[in-house]
Enzyme design. Sequence first.
Site, short mmCIF file in Angstrom:
data_model
loop_
_atom_site.label_atom_id
_atom_site.label_comp_id
_atom_site.label_asym_id
_atom_site.label_seq_id
_atom_site.Cartn_x
_atom_site.Cartn_y
_atom_site.Cartn_z
N TRP A 101 -3.22 8.94 -8.93
CA TRP A 101 -2.96 8.78 -7.48
C TRP A 101 -2.22 9.99 -6.94
CZ3 TRP A 101 -6.33 5.59 -6.23
CH2 TRP A 101 -6.53 4.40 -6.91
N ASP A 168 4.74 7.93 -2.25
CA ASP A 168 3.80 6.82 -2.39
C ASP A 168 4.51 5.79 -3.27
OD1 ASP A 168 1.83 5.03 -3.07
OD2 ASP A 168 0.44 6.52 -3.89
N LYS A 192 0.21 -4.52 -4.31
CA LYS A 192 0.90 -4.51 -5.59
C LYS A 192 2.18 -5.33 -5.53
CE LYS A 192 -2.19 -1.40 -6.71
NZ LYS A 192 -2.08 0.00 -6.33
C1 LIG Z 1 -3.18 1.21 -6.11
C2 LIG Z 1 -2.56 2.47 -5.74
C3 LIG Z 1 -3.12 3.33 -4.79
C4 LIG Z 1 -4.44 3.04 -4.11
O1 LIG Z 1 -4.30 1.99 -3.22
P1 LIG Z 1 -5.47 1.58 -2.21
O2 LIG Z 1 -4.76 0.62 -1.31
O3 LIG Z 1 -6.53 0.95 -3.04
O4 LIG Z 1 -5.94 2.80 -1.51
C5 LIG Z 1 -2.43 4.48 -4.45
N1 LIG Z 1 -1.26 4.78 -5.03
C6 LIG Z 1 -0.69 3.99 -5.96
C7 LIG Z 1 0.61 4.38 -6.57
C8 LIG Z 1 -1.32 2.81 -6.34
O5 LIG Z 1 -0.76 2.01 -7.26
#
Ligand SMILES: *Cc1c(COP(=O)(O)O)cnc(C)c1O
Length: 361
Positions: A101, A168, A192
Amino acid sequence: MSEPLYNFNAGPSMLPREVVEETARACLDFNGSGLSLMEIPHRSAEFKAVLQEVRDLVRTLLDVPQDYDILFLSGGARMEFCRVPYNFLHRKAAYLDTGTWAYQAMQEASHFGEVVTVASSRGDHYTYIPQDYSVPEDADYFHFTSNNTIYGTELRREPEVSVPLISDMSSDILSRPVEVSRYACIYAGAQKNLSMAGVNLVIVRRDALQSTDRYIPMMLNYQAHVEADSMLNTPPVLPIYAALLNLRWLHRQGGVEEMNRRAQARAAVLYEEIGRNRLFHAVAQEDSRSLMNICFVMEEEFAAREQDFLDFVEQRGIRNIRGHRSVGGFRASCYNAMPLEGALALQQSMCDFEQQVLAGK
Ligand SMILES: *Cc1c(COP(=O)(O)O)cnc(C)c1O
């Protein structure tokens, strides 16, 4: 009463049962109105109250200063990989490459200006968080992924750098206190640790906005979303409402300090067992291990028993511990809703399975 189920999925992931049930009830009848939450006008006083309360809860729980705005936007966390450089990258940005990511966020930004990769653990399959690096003083921001969901590594405190931080926090938001004033922007996909899929939480410092001179398409422009109060277009009402219920739950439980304490307790149980158990070893290096995604693999000599282990835990109500396809093995994702009992059930299963295997069964 049936046996409890422990859902260790990495995302979408486990929510408190009461949150799921109350969300389901609102789908049938929202606040006694006789209408479904899916049917009510998003500009109604009822929905505006939902949006206001969820925002207030984020502010309280994360202690967000008044000069920050709290947005609920759609497009998934990956949408923010592009919204961030659109809004904050003038000339140069620094990125820490700690996983898939993080890497994708960096790739996206590279189309907007100069991107400096300050450090990367890519060559070592992202098994650790690099510690020694320097961030250029003239960078507009320093971007990092606080928890690397796929590899099970995490930075549980702010890096010591002098430029504004952007993070993020998709997979560890609200699992611990955060020093928000160090950040220009924090973002997280909801699925999450916050709600169901379909909404992102974005926290932006007001004076960091509107400082680039490029044209920013309206839906990608944080300032436009701030001015429209997260209602530039029809917001995803259901995930926002589920987030509200989840944050009320979190608040009742004792907030992020309590979530941090629980995360430490669950992870200690599991990492200890992985260290002790002769069948398994941990994927991430010790000083970088995530409290949220606990990744482990079977020792080479027992590798043929992987599916047996998955079947074994399945019978005990343990679900979705298969590792990400790029890492293999197992991943126990322990977000806020995972009770300690879930970690203990997995620990016991690992222990019992080891006995069975070593007894030659
Ligand atoms: C799951 C995840 C993403 C991607 O998320 P989407 O909502 O599917 O775009 C990005 N960054 C992290 C750290 C993630 O765990």
